[in-house]
Design a protein around this motif. Structure first.
Motif, PDB file in Angstrom:
ATOM      1  N   THR A  32       0.912  -1.251  -0.150  1.00  0.00           N
ATOM      2  CA  THR A  32      -0.004   0.257   0.025  1.00  0.00           C
ATOM      3  C   THR A  32       0.886   1.261   0.084  1.00  0.00           C
ATOM      4  O   THR A  32       1.610   1.297   0.686  1.00  0.00           O
ATOM      5  CB  THR A  32      -1.052  -0.123   1.234  1.00  0.00           C
ATOM      6  OG1 THR A  32      -1.715  -1.190   1.121  1.00  0.00           O
ATOM      7  CG2 THR A  32      -2.147   1.381   1.243  1.00  0.00           C
ATOM      8  N   PHE A  34       0.305   5.928  -0.428  1.00  0.00           N
ATOM      9  CA  PHE A  34      -0.371   6.827  -0.415  1.00  0.00           C
ATOM     10  C   PHE A  34      -0.008   7.924  -1.037  1.00  0.00           C
ATOM     11  O   PHE A  34       1.042   8.261  -1.230  1.00  0.00           O
ATOM     12  CB  PHE A  34      -0.680   7.029   0.966  1.00  0.00           C
ATOM     13  CG  PHE A  34      -0.903   6.013   2.053  1.00  0.00           C
ATOM     14  CD1 PHE A  34      -0.214   5.354   2.650  1.00  0.00           C
ATOM     15  CD2 PHE A  34      -2.184   5.603   2.259  1.00  0.00           C
ATOM     16  CE1 PHE A  34      -0.405   4.089   3.428  1.00  0.00           C
ATOM     17  CE2 PHE A  34      -2.775   4.567   2.843  1.00  0.00           C
ATOM     18  CZ  PHE A  34      -1.528   3.978   3.680  1.00  0.00           C
ATOM     19  N   TYR A  36      -0.652  12.146  -1.488  1.00  0.00           N
ATOM     20  CA  TYR A  36      -1.318  13.313  -0.625  1.00  0.00           C
ATOM     21  C   TYR A  36      -1.020  14.462  -1.991  1.00  0.00           C
ATOM     22  O   TYR A  36      -0.038  14.607  -2.606  1.00  0.00           O
ATOM     23  CB  TYR A  36      -0.366  13.647   0.513  1.00  0.00           C
ATOM     24  CG  TYR A  36      -0.694  12.505   1.434  1.00  0.00           C
ATOM     25  CD1 TYR A  36       0.122  11.429   1.625  1.00  0.00           C
ATOM     26  CD2 TYR A  36      -1.503  12.784   2.592  1.00  0.00           C
ATOM     27  CE1 TYR A  36       0.019  10.345   2.675  1.00  0.00           C
ATOM     28  CE2 TYR A  36      -1.682  11.703   3.753  1.00  0.00           C
ATOM     29  CZ  TYR A  36      -0.953  10.453   3.697  1.00  0.00           C
ATOM     30  OH  TYR A  36      -1.025   9.748   4.434  1.00  0.00           O
ATOM     31  N   LEU A  46      -4.812  13.816   2.033  1.00  0.00           N
ATOM     32  CA  LEU A  46      -4.842  12.586   1.061  1.00  0.00           C
ATOM     33  C   LEU A  46      -5.878  12.563   0.179  1.00  0.00           C
ATOM     34  O   LEU A  46      -6.745  12.933   0.243  1.00  0.00           O
ATOM     35  CB  LEU A  46      -5.205  11.297   2.255  1.00  0.00           C
ATOM     36  CG  LEU A  46      -5.345   9.910   1.837  1.00  0.00           C
ATOM     37  CD1 LEU A  46      -3.733   9.481   1.393  1.00  0.00           C
ATOM     38  CD2 LEU A  46      -6.238   8.942   2.990  1.00  0.00           C
ATOM     39  N   THR A  49      -5.560   5.909  -1.932  1.00  0.00           N
ATOM     40  CA  THR A  49      -4.522   5.266  -1.404  1.00  0.00           C
ATOM     41  C   THR A  49      -4.234   4.035  -2.653  1.00  0.00           C
ATOM     42  O   THR A  49      -5.316   3.579  -3.383  1.00  0.00           O
ATOM     43  CB  THR A  49      -5.166   4.181  -0.334  1.00  0.00           C
ATOM     44  OG1 THR A  49      -5.690   5.110   0.719  1.00  0.00           O
ATOM     45  CG2 THR A  49      -4.462   3.088   0.393  1.00  0.00           C
ATOM     46  N   ARG A  97       4.350   2.377   3.572  1.00  0.00           N
ATOM     47  CA  ARG A  97       4.354   1.907   4.841  1.00  0.00           C
ATOM     48  C   ARG A  97       4.823   0.470   4.900  1.00  0.00           C
ATOM     49  O   ARG A  97       4.282  -0.378   4.059  1.00  0.00           O
ATOM     50  CB  ARG A  97       3.029   1.882   5.735  1.00  0.00           C
ATOM     51  CG  ARG A  97       3.066   1.579   7.233  1.00  0.00           C
ATOM     52  CD  ARG A  97       1.637   1.872   7.710  1.00  0.00           C
ATOM     53  NE  ARG A  97       0.845   0.920   7.324  1.00  0.00           N
ATOM     54  CZ  ARG A  97       0.546  -0.204   8.088  1.00  0.00           C
ATOM     55  NH1 ARG A  97       1.178  -0.496   9.275  1.00  0.00           N
ATOM     56  NH2 ARG A  97      -0.556  -1.041   7.742  1.00  0.00           N
ATOM     57  N   GLY A 101       2.160  -4.763  11.977  1.00  0.00           N
ATOM     58  CA  GLY A 101       2.189  -3.939  13.069  1.00  0.00           C
ATOM     59  C   GLY A 101       2.012  -2.594  13.175  1.00  0.00           C
ATOM     60  O   GLY A 101       1.042  -2.212  12.295  1.00  0.00           O
ATOM     61  N   ASN A 102       2.436  -1.649  13.779  1.00  0.00           N
ATOM     62  CA  ASN A 102       2.030  -0.316  13.800  1.00  0.00           C
ATOM     63  C   ASN A 102       3.025   0.405  13.091  1.00  0.00           C
ATOM     64  O   ASN A 102       3.645   1.504  13.754  1.00  0.00           O
ATOM     65  CB  ASN A 102       2.053   0.048  15.240  1.00  0.00           C
ATOM     66  CG  ASN A 102       3.092  -0.258  15.858  1.00  0.00           C
ATOM     67  OD1 ASN A 102       4.363  -0.726  15.737  1.00  0.00           O
ATOM     68  ND2 ASN A 102       3.309   0.236  17.159  1.00  0.00           N
ATOM     69  N   GLN A 103       3.768   0.145  12.147  1.00  0.00           N
ATOM     70  CA  GLN A 103       4.790   0.473  11.527  1.00  0.00           C
ATOM     71  C   GLN A 103       4.469   2.118  10.652  1.00  0.00           C
ATOM     72  O   GLN A 103       3.469   2.223  10.497  1.00  0.00           O
ATOM     73  CB  GLN A 103       5.362  -0.231  10.075  1.00  0.00           C
ATOM     74  CG  GLN A 103       6.090  -1.521  10.574  1.00  0.00           C
ATOM     75  CD  GLN A 103       7.061  -1.409  11.356  1.00  0.00           C
ATOM     76  OE1 GLN A 103       7.966  -0.448  11.269  1.00  0.00           O
ATOM     77  NE2 GLN A 103       7.117  -2.041  12.615  1.00  0.00           N
ATOM     78  N   PRO A 104       5.130   3.067  11.246  1.00  0.00           N
ATOM     79  CA  PRO A 104       4.885   4.301  10.291  1.00  0.00           C
ATOM     80  C   PRO A 104       4.947   4.399   8.846  1.00  0.00           C
ATOM     81  O   PRO A 104       5.636   3.593   8.411  1.00  0.00           O
ATOM     82  CB  PRO A 104       6.135   5.541  11.042  1.00  0.00           C
ATOM     83  CG  PRO A 104       7.248   4.431  11.041  1.00  0.00           C
ATOM     84  CD  PRO A 104       6.592   3.020  11.386  1.00  0.00           C
ATOM     85  N   GLN A 105       4.284   5.427   8.402  1.00  0.00           N
ATOM     86  CA  GLN A 105       4.578   5.733   6.975  1.00  0.00           C
ATOM     87  C   GLN A 105       5.960   6.776   6.847  1.00  0.00           C
ATOM     88  O   GLN A 105       6.106   7.457   7.756  1.00  0.00           O
ATOM     89  CB  GLN A 105       3.376   6.732   6.431  1.00  0.00           C
ATOM     90  CG  GLN A 105       2.173   5.689   6.542  1.00  0.00           C
ATOM     91  CD  GLN A 105       0.715   6.680   5.890  1.00  0.00           C
ATOM     92  OE1 GLN A 105       1.251   7.436   5.167  1.00  0.00           O
ATOM     93  NE2 GLN A 105      -0.397   6.098   6.175  1.00  0.00           N
ATOM     94  N   PHE A 107       7.720   9.107   3.756  1.00  0.00           N
ATOM     95  CA  PHE A 107       7.412   9.828   2.908  1.00  0.00           C
ATOM     96  C   PHE A 107       8.411  10.216   1.893  1.00  0.00           C
ATOM     97  O   PHE A 107       9.730  10.225   2.063  1.00  0.00           O
ATOM     98  CB  PHE A 107       6.757  11.184   3.337  1.00  0.00           C
ATOM     99  CG  PHE A 107       5.521  11.227   4.012  1.00  0.00           C
ATOM    100  CD1 PHE A 107       5.404  10.845   5.577  1.00  0.00           C
ATOM    101  CD2 PHE A 107       4.535  11.499   3.326  1.00  0.00           C
ATOM    102  CE1 PHE A 107       4.192  10.504   5.997  1.00  0.00           C
ATOM    103  CE2 PHE A 107       3.169  11.315   3.981  1.00  0.00           C
ATOM    104  CZ  PHE A 107       3.218  10.901   5.210  1.00  0.00           C
ATOM    105  N   GLY A 108       7.932  10.440   0.503  1.00  0.00           N
ATOM    106  CA  GLY A 108       9.152  10.920  -0.436  1.00  0.00           C
ATOM    107  C   GLY A 108       9.426  12.374  -0.308  1.00  0.00           C
ATOM    108  O   GLY A 108       8.698  13.033   0.550  1.00  0.00           O
TER     109      GLY A 108
END
Lengths: 116, 113
Positions: A32, A34, A36, A46, A49, A97, A101-105, A107-108
């Motif tokens: 996945t 994203f 923006y 956003l 997705t 991402r 788990g709770n992995q953060p995103q 960004f480019g």
């Protein structure tokens, strides 16, 4: 680790042109990603997705036929702004991402699009 | 996602600790607190995140109150390069991965020489 690369970083083109922006996850696979958009002095919004191997999910008010998203592999998503007009001028940013788990995103660095 | 409230701007002297507050009084039990920052004309940079325990990494420390209704991001020795907009985002872990982030207006931190 978790590096996201975006290309190009800056585009200037004439009204009516279609512009493609690439987003790559360099050292991890991302099912996945994203997309923006950020207008001057505003926060990131956003747009959609991007799902590998399936259709993208668009936020309300974002035209799917204008902003074409293709996520053909686990490391690449593209956003094509079709028939761009001056009001499409903005800062486009992608993120990805690490799965699980709770992995953060991550960004480019964004693509600044200017339509003349 | 729970709503967050941050001061619009803060100043901090170079070399001092910068303490950025965030209020998230409606946070749910499964929601994490994430901090990102955006330096002008760049993409956001992940800083740190936590659920209920305090967290520390090479960039910052995150202090979450016991009731989890607020948190503070601490940059221990601020430098001029830390001038940026800092975003506090509350987000539940989504196993499906379909979790785009909702950015508020953030706090514009200005480090003064």
């Amino acid at each position: 680790g978790a590096v996201v690369s975006q290309h190009p970083s800056w585009v200037i083109c004439k009204s009516g042109t279609s512009v493609k922006i690439e987003c790559r996850s360099l050292d991890f696979q991302a099912t996945t990603m994203f997309w923006y958009r950020q207008f001057p002095k505003q926060s990131l919004m956003l747009m959609a997705t991007s799902n590998e191997g399936s259709k993208a999910t668009y936020e309300q008010g974002v035209e799917k036929d204008k902003f074409l998203i293709n996520h053909a592999s686990l490391t690449l998503s593209t956003l094509t702004v079709t028939s761009a007009h001056p009001e499409d001028s903005s800062f486009y940013i992608c993120s990805a991402r690490v799965s699980g788990g709770n992995q953060p995103q991550h960004f480019g660095d964004g693509t600044r699009l200017s339509i003349l | 996602d729970a709503k967050t409230t941050q001061p619009p701007s803060m100043d901090c002297a170079e070399g001092r600790a910068a303490n950025l507050p965030c209020n998230h009084s409606t946070i749910s039990g499964n929601e994490y607190v994430y901090w990102y920052r955006q330096i002008h004309s760049q993409g956001p940079q992940y800083i740190i995140h936590g659920l209920k325990n305090n967290e520390t990494n090479e960039m910052a420390s995150l202090i979450i109150t016991e009731d989890r209704k607020s948190s503070t991001l601490i940059l221990p020795h601020a430098t001029l390069r830390d001038t940026a907009v800092y975003y506090c985002i509350v987000r539940a872990h989504s196993g499906g991965g379909a979790d785009g982030l909702t950015f508020g207006k953030g706090t514009h931190l200005i480090i003064q020489p």
